[in-house]
Design a protein around this motif. Structure first.
Motif, PDB file in Angstrom:
ATOM      1  N   UNK A 128     -28.168 -22.884  82.336  1.00 47.71           N
ATOM      2  CA  UNK A 128     -26.766 -22.504  82.409  1.00 47.71           C
ATOM      3  C   UNK A 128     -26.135 -22.242  81.060  1.00 47.71           C
ATOM      4  N   UNK A 129     -26.542 -22.982  80.032  1.00 45.07           N
ATOM      5  CA  UNK A 129     -25.903 -22.855  78.722  1.00 45.07           C
ATOM      6  C   UNK A 129     -26.708 -22.040  77.723  1.00 45.07           C
ATOM      7  N   UNK A 130     -27.971 -21.820  77.973  1.00 44.59           N
ATOM      8  CA  UNK A 130     -28.822 -21.219  76.945  1.00 44.59           C
ATOM      9  C   UNK A 130     -28.928 -19.717  77.017  1.00 44.59           C
ATOM     10  N   UNK A 131     -28.915 -19.119  78.154  1.00 44.89           N
ATOM     11  CA  UNK A 131     -29.027 -17.672  78.234  1.00 44.89           C
ATOM     12  C   UNK A 131     -30.096 -17.224  79.188  1.00 44.89           C
ATOM     13  N   UNK A 176     -24.615 -14.508  77.337  1.00 44.83           N
ATOM     14  CA  UNK A 176     -24.231 -14.844  75.957  1.00 44.83           C
ATOM     15  C   UNK A 176     -25.390 -14.841  74.961  1.00 44.83           C
ATOM     16  N   UNK A 177     -26.559 -15.208  75.391  1.00 46.44           N
ATOM     17  CA  UNK A 177     -27.755 -15.209  74.541  1.00 46.44           C
ATOM     18  C   UNK A 177     -28.882 -14.598  75.365  1.00 46.44           C
ATOM     19  N   UNK A 178     -29.601 -13.651  74.763  1.00 55.79           N
ATOM     20  CA  UNK A 178     -30.740 -13.055  75.459  1.00 55.79           C
ATOM     21  C   UNK A 178     -31.966 -13.111  74.555  1.00 55.79           C
ATOM     22  N   UNK A 179     -33.124 -13.263  75.178  1.00 51.27           N
ATOM     23  CA  UNK A 179     -34.398 -13.351  74.479  1.00 51.27           C
ATOM     24  C   UNK A 179     -35.337 -12.274  74.998  1.00 51.27           C
TER      25      UNK A 179
END
Length: 95
Positions: A15-18, A46-49
């Protein structure tokens, strides 16, 4: 409701990491639809890898320019000829 993607796969990490995006080769020119979906995934998570991408500096800059103008940070040691790139390889030059 989660967005349905047609050209990429998006897997939430937490939920918080992406999220992790797969099914796309960032070293190639992306279609507008592919980039639009990547951008939407970034907005939602918010954050993508991206794993296992083989990008040279020019490919990195081409992809990053899709998000906006690149900047040169004068306090970062950059690879020669690529002032917009921040490379862990070149941070040791500061020590």
């Amino acid at each position: 409701m989660a967005t349905q993607y047609r050209t990429i796969e998006v897997k939430k990490i937490s939920g918080a990491l992406g999220a992790e995006i797969s099914g796309v080769d960032l070293s190639k020119d992306l279609s507008n639809e592919q980039f639009s979906e990547i951008h939407q995934a970034w907005l939602e998570n918010c954050v993508i890898f991206f794993r296992d991408q083989k990008l040279d500096f020019d490919s990195q800059k081409r992809f990053a320019r899709r998000f906006g103008e690149l900047i040169h940070d004068p306090f970062v040691v950059a690879p020669p000829g690529h002032p917009e790139i921040r490379s862990e390889e070149h941070t040791s030059e500061l020590q």
